[in-house]
Design a protein around this motif. Structure first.
Motif, PDB file in Angstrom:
ATOM      1  N   SER A  39       0.825  -1.205   0.000  1.00  0.00           N
ATOM      2  CA  SER A  39       0.000   0.000   0.000  1.00  0.00           C
ATOM      3  C   SER A  39       0.861   1.258   0.000  1.00  0.00           C
ATOM      4  O   SER A  39       0.363   2.352  -0.055  1.00  0.00           O
ATOM      5  CB  SER A  39      -0.908   0.020   1.228  1.00  0.00           C
ATOM      6  OG  SER A  39      -0.098   0.076   2.385  1.00  0.00           O
ATOM      7  N   ASP A  40       2.168   1.065   0.038  1.00  0.00           N
ATOM      8  CA  ASP A  40       3.063   2.210   0.179  1.00  0.00           C
ATOM      9  C   ASP A  40       3.599   2.686  -1.152  1.00  0.00           C
ATOM     10  O   ASP A  40       4.504   3.492  -1.208  1.00  0.00           O
ATOM     11  CB  ASP A  40       4.213   1.806   1.095  1.00  0.00           C
ATOM     12  CG  ASP A  40       4.798   3.014   1.801  1.00  0.00           C
ATOM     13  OD1 ASP A  40       5.870   3.450   1.386  1.00  0.00           O
ATOM     14  OD2 ASP A  40       4.140   3.525   2.722  1.00  0.00           O
ATOM     15  N   ASP A  41       3.052   2.182  -2.255  1.00  0.00           N
ATOM     16  CA  ASP A  41       3.611   2.474  -3.566  1.00  0.00           C
ATOM     17  C   ASP A  41       2.822   3.512  -4.341  1.00  0.00           C
ATOM     18  O   ASP A  41       2.674   3.422  -5.549  1.00  0.00           O
ATOM     19  CB  ASP A  41       3.718   1.191  -4.394  1.00  0.00           C
ATOM     20  CG  ASP A  41       5.135   0.624  -4.366  1.00  0.00           C
ATOM     21  OD1 ASP A  41       5.353  -0.411  -4.958  1.00  0.00           O
ATOM     22  OD2 ASP A  41       6.009   1.248  -3.742  1.00  0.00           O
ATOM     23  N   ALA A  42       2.320   4.512  -3.637  1.00  0.00           N
ATOM     24  CA  ALA A  42       1.496   5.521  -4.305  1.00  0.00           C
ATOM     25  C   ALA A  42       2.241   6.209  -5.432  1.00  0.00           C
ATOM     26  O   ALA A  42       1.643   6.639  -6.402  1.00  0.00           O
ATOM     27  CB  ALA A  42       1.028   6.552  -3.284  1.00  0.00           C
ATOM     28  N   GLY A  43       3.584   6.277  -5.334  1.00  0.00           N
ATOM     29  CA  GLY A  43       4.362   6.961  -6.358  1.00  0.00           C
ATOM     30  C   GLY A  43       4.585   6.113  -7.601  1.00  0.00           C
ATOM     31  O   GLY A  43       5.033   6.617  -8.609  1.00  0.00           O
ATOM     32  N   ALA A  44       4.299   4.822  -7.543  1.00  0.00           N
ATOM     33  CA  ALA A  44       4.568   3.947  -8.682  1.00  0.00           C
ATOM     34  C   ALA A  44       3.550   4.176  -9.792  1.00  0.00           C
ATOM     35  O   ALA A  44       2.379   4.385  -9.542  1.00  0.00           O
ATOM     36  CB  ALA A  44       4.536   2.498  -8.240  1.00  0.00           C
ATOM     37  N   LYS A  45       4.066   4.153 -11.030  1.00  0.00           N
ATOM     38  CA  LYS A  45       3.151   4.297 -12.156  1.00  0.00           C
ATOM     39  C   LYS A  45       2.990   2.932 -12.820  1.00  0.00           C
ATOM     40  O   LYS A  45       3.952   2.354 -13.319  1.00  0.00           O
ATOM     41  CB  LYS A  45       3.708   5.325 -13.146  1.00  0.00           C
ATOM     42  CG  LYS A  45       3.640   6.738 -12.598  1.00  0.00           C
ATOM     43  CD  LYS A  45       4.063   7.762 -13.621  1.00  0.00           C
ATOM     44  CE  LYS A  45       4.067   9.164 -12.987  1.00  0.00           C
ATOM     45  NZ  LYS A  45       4.624  10.173 -13.854  1.00  0.00           N
ATOM     46  N   THR A  46       1.802   2.408 -12.799  1.00  0.00           N
ATOM     47  CA  THR A  46       1.560   1.128 -13.439  1.00  0.00           C
ATOM     48  C   THR A  46       1.343   1.375 -14.926  1.00  0.00           C
ATOM     49  O   THR A  46       0.660   2.305 -15.319  1.00  0.00           O
ATOM     50  CB  THR A  46       0.321   0.451 -12.834  1.00  0.00           C
ATOM     51  OG1 THR A  46       0.504   0.408 -11.421  1.00  0.00           O
ATOM     52  CG2 THR A  46       0.163  -0.959 -13.357  1.00  0.00           C
ATOM     53  N   THR A  47       1.946   0.515 -15.734  1.00  0.00           N
ATOM     54  CA  THR A  47       1.892   0.763 -17.171  1.00  0.00           C
ATOM     55  C   THR A  47       1.116  -0.351 -17.873  1.00  0.00           C
ATOM     56  O   THR A  47       0.912  -1.424 -17.337  1.00  0.00           O
ATOM     57  CB  THR A  47       3.310   0.861 -17.747  1.00  0.00           C
ATOM     58  OG1 THR A  47       4.054  -0.267 -17.306  1.00  0.00           O
ATOM     59  CG2 THR A  47       3.987   2.122 -17.266  1.00  0.00           C
ATOM     60  N   SER A  48       0.711  -0.097 -19.094  1.00  0.00           N
ATOM     61  CA  SER A  48      -0.141  -1.042 -19.811  1.00  0.00           C
ATOM     62  C   SER A  48       0.636  -1.757 -20.910  1.00  0.00           C
ATOM     63  O   SER A  48       1.842  -1.726 -20.963  1.00  0.00           O
ATOM     64  CB  SER A  48      -1.340  -0.298 -20.393  1.00  0.00           C
ATOM     65  OG  SER A  48      -0.895   0.708 -21.259  1.00  0.00           O
ATOM     66  N   GLY A  49      -0.073  -2.351 -21.849  1.00  0.00           N
ATOM     67  CA  GLY A  49       0.506  -3.404 -22.690  1.00  0.00           C
ATOM     68  C   GLY A  49       1.317  -3.065 -23.921  1.00  0.00           C
ATOM     69  O   GLY A  49       1.642  -3.956 -24.681  1.00  0.00           O
ATOM     70  N   ALA A  50       1.689  -1.794 -24.145  1.00  0.00           N
ATOM     71  CA  ALA A  50       2.374  -1.461 -25.393  1.00  0.00           C
ATOM     72  C   ALA A  50       3.842  -1.869 -25.427  1.00  0.00           C
ATOM     73  O   ALA A  50       4.515  -1.681 -26.427  1.00  0.00           O
ATOM     74  CB  ALA A  50       2.263   0.034 -25.665  1.00  0.00           C
ATOM     75  N   CYS A  51       4.335  -2.427 -24.352  1.00  0.00           N
ATOM     76  CA  CYS A  51       5.759  -2.762 -24.277  1.00  0.00           C
ATOM     77  C   CYS A  51       6.040  -4.152 -24.829  1.00  0.00           C
ATOM     78  O   CYS A  51       5.382  -5.117 -24.455  1.00  0.00           O
ATOM     79  CB  CYS A  51       6.226  -2.682 -22.827  1.00  0.00           C
ATOM     80  SG  CYS A  51       7.967  -3.044 -22.641  1.00  0.00           S
ATOM     81  N   PRO A  52       7.031  -4.279 -25.731  1.00  0.00           N
ATOM     82  CA  PRO A  52       7.366  -5.593 -26.307  1.00  0.00           C
ATOM     83  C   PRO A  52       8.166  -6.488 -25.360  1.00  0.00           C
ATOM     84  O   PRO A  52       8.505  -7.609 -25.719  1.00  0.00           O
ATOM     85  CB  PRO A  52       8.202  -5.222 -27.537  1.00  0.00           C
ATOM     86  CG  PRO A  52       8.808  -3.907 -27.199  1.00  0.00           C
ATOM     87  CD  PRO A  52       7.823  -3.196 -26.316  1.00  0.00           C
ATOM     88  N   ALA A  53       8.472  -6.028 -24.180  1.00  0.00           N
ATOM     89  CA  ALA A  53       9.240  -6.821 -23.216  1.00  0.00           C
ATOM     90  C   ALA A  53       8.601  -6.663 -21.841  1.00  0.00           C
ATOM     91  O   ALA A  53       7.642  -5.909 -21.679  1.00  0.00           O
ATOM     92  CB  ALA A  53      10.693  -6.345 -23.187  1.00  0.00           C
ATOM     93  N   ALA A  54       9.135  -7.378 -20.858  1.00  0.00           N
ATOM     94  CA  ALA A  54       8.654  -7.188 -19.490  1.00  0.00           C
ATOM     95  C   ALA A  54       9.112  -5.813 -19.002  1.00  0.00           C
ATOM     96  O   ALA A  54      10.292  -5.477 -19.132  1.00  0.00           O
ATOM     97  CB  ALA A  54       9.212  -8.280 -18.590  1.00  0.00           C
ATOM     98  N   PRO A  55       8.188  -4.983 -18.468  1.00  0.00           N
ATOM     99  CA  PRO A  55       8.586  -3.650 -18.003  1.00  0.00           C
ATOM    100  C   PRO A  55       9.678  -3.733 -16.922  1.00  0.00           C
ATOM    101  O   PRO A  55       9.709  -4.667 -16.132  1.00  0.00           O
ATOM    102  CB  PRO A  55       7.295  -3.069 -17.431  1.00  0.00           C
ATOM    103  CG  PRO A  55       6.207  -3.826 -18.107  1.00  0.00           C
ATOM    104  CD  PRO A  55       6.755  -5.214 -18.324  1.00  0.00           C
ATOM    105  N   VAL A  56      10.556  -2.755 -16.938  1.00  0.00           N
ATOM    106  CA  VAL A  56      11.669  -2.693 -15.991  1.00  0.00           C
ATOM    107  C   VAL A  56      11.219  -1.921 -14.744  1.00  0.00           C
ATOM    108  O   VAL A  56      10.651  -0.835 -14.853  1.00  0.00           O
ATOM    109  CB  VAL A  56      12.877  -1.972 -16.643  1.00  0.00           C
ATOM    110  CG1 VAL A  56      14.041  -1.864 -15.651  1.00  0.00           C
ATOM    111  CG2 VAL A  56      13.306  -2.672 -17.922  1.00  0.00           C
ATOM    112  N   ASP A  57      11.464  -2.512 -13.566  1.00  0.00           N
ATOM    113  CA  ASP A  57      11.177  -1.797 -12.317  1.00  0.00           C
ATOM    114  C   ASP A  57      12.302  -0.809 -12.027  1.00  0.00           C
ATOM    115  O   ASP A  57      13.459  -1.206 -11.901  1.00  0.00           O
ATOM    116  CB  ASP A  57      11.053  -2.777 -11.151  1.00  0.00           C
ATOM    117  CG  ASP A  57       9.730  -3.530 -11.184  1.00  0.00           C
ATOM    118  OD1 ASP A  57       8.693  -2.862 -11.374  1.00  0.00           O
ATOM    119  OD2 ASP A  57       9.745  -4.766 -11.039  1.00  0.00           O
ATOM    120  N   VAL A  58      11.932   0.467 -11.934  1.00  0.00           N
ATOM    121  CA  VAL A  58      12.929   1.522 -11.728  1.00  0.00           C
ATOM    122  C   VAL A  58      12.587   2.292 -10.456  1.00  0.00           C
ATOM    123  O   VAL A  58      11.420   2.642 -10.230  1.00  0.00           O
ATOM    124  CB  VAL A  58      12.954   2.516 -12.913  1.00  0.00           C
ATOM    125  CG1 VAL A  58      14.118   3.499 -12.767  1.00  0.00           C
ATOM    126  CG2 VAL A  58      13.036   1.788 -14.246  1.00  0.00           C
TER     127      VAL A  58
END
Ligand SMILES: [Zn+2]
Length: 321
Positions: A39-58
């Motif tokens: 519940s502490d990840d309010a700053g995280a931006k969840t992204t959708s399916g346009a990426c050809p690879a697994a999204p990178v956690d930054v």
């Protein structure tokens, strides 16, 4: 303008406090906290399916870089920015155990460096051991004694963006062309900002400024303004200490004599001294441009924030923008 390398943004006292806070984060406390961190990840931006690879956690230490990294990563990155609130002074920040948990998921860490956010480099080293770290200070060659407000340099922004893109491509090679496109798109998005910098440089270079704090100095340098802040005042502000009465008086006198074309005022610095400088400028009719250390409340993006400040600067200096 030459950056005075003797400036210290962070007194050593602050650094010791930050290190002590990090040292108390034992491995056991990290494990117990991990369970309740979602519940502490309010700053995280969840992204959708346009990426050809697994999204990178930054994980990015501060929001001055967080928005740029989000734009560079697009759908191929999930970016979590640790300090995403303007109410927190990054100079004084001590990380919480929950911040440490964010780093455990990171595949890439982006920090400002230049001794601005040493807590983030420590957490990267302890909690994200295998993640590469893009350190803006290292990228641009600004060491621990340099003015740490690197995001105010258009040239540094471009160099750090290139370095972030390069790391993202290495981490997700299948998305290489995606990240190339995002980098090109960022250049296009930043065009109003780079255009304003160029216009100010061609029309206002040589004008003078004074500043209550050195946060804007790289940008002032980029547009060719001459720093007339009394040296003693500037050094005290960089050390987060009070300038001497003589330093303050010198600044007020220069303003009253209109030796300064514009006052750059950091609205996130509190205290009677910046206020007295502000009042001197009001009284003398010297235009004042408000700037902020972190992304301004209400700004929707890095470029939105910067363009709004540069537009105010242009107006203050009589440049039609
Ligand atoms: Zn600062």
């Amino acid at each position: 303008m030459v950056i005075d390398m003797s400036f210290r943004a962070h007194p050593s006292r602050r650094r010791r406090l930050a290190l002590a806070a990090t040292a108390t984060l034992g491995a056991a406390s990290l494990l117990t906290l991990a369970a309740c961190s979602s519940s502490d990840d309010a700053g995280a931006k969840t992204t959708s399916g346009a990426c050809p690879a697994a999204p990178v956690d930054v994980v990015v230490s501060v929001d001055q870089w967080g928005d740029l990294v989000s734009q560079l990563g697009g759908d191929c990155a999930q970016v979590s920015t640790v300090l995403a609130s303007s109410s927190v002074d990054p100079h004084d920040y001590e990380p919480s155990p929950a911040d440490a948990v964010k780093f455990t998921k990171a595949k890439l860490v982006v920090v400002n460096g230049a001794d601005y956010d040493p807590w983030a480099s420590k957490l990267a080293a302890s909690s994200a051991k295998s993640a590469p770290v893009v350190d803006a200070g290292e990228v641009v060659g600004a060491d621990d004694g340099a003015n740490p407000h690197l995001w105010y340099s258009p040239d540094y922004v471009s160099k750090v963006a290139d370095a972030v893109t390069q790391e993202l491509e290495t981490l997700a090679p299948d998305a290489k062309s995606y990240f190339e496109d995002q980098r090109t798109a960022l250049t296009a998005t930043l065009k109003p900002y780079t255009d304003l910098v160029a216009k100010l440089k061609s029309e206002a270079a040589g004008k003078t400024y004074g500043a209550t704090e050195g946060v804007f100095d790289y940008m002032a340098q980029a547009v060719g303004l001459v720093d007339k802040t009394p040296e003693g005042f500037a050094r005290a502000a960089a050390n987060e200490s009070d300038p001497s009465p003589a330093d303050l008086k010198e600044f007020q006198t220069a303003i009253a004599a209109k030796q300064i074309d514009v006052l750059i005022y950091n609205t996130q610095t509190e205290g009677s001294i910046p206020e007295q400088v502000h009042q001197a400028a009001e009284k003398a009719g010297v235009p004042i441009v408000d700037v902020t250390e972190t992304v301004a409340p209400g700004a929707s993006s890095f470029e939105d924030w910067q363009v709004s400040q540069l537009t105010a600067l242009a107006k203050a200096l009589g440049v039609d923008a």
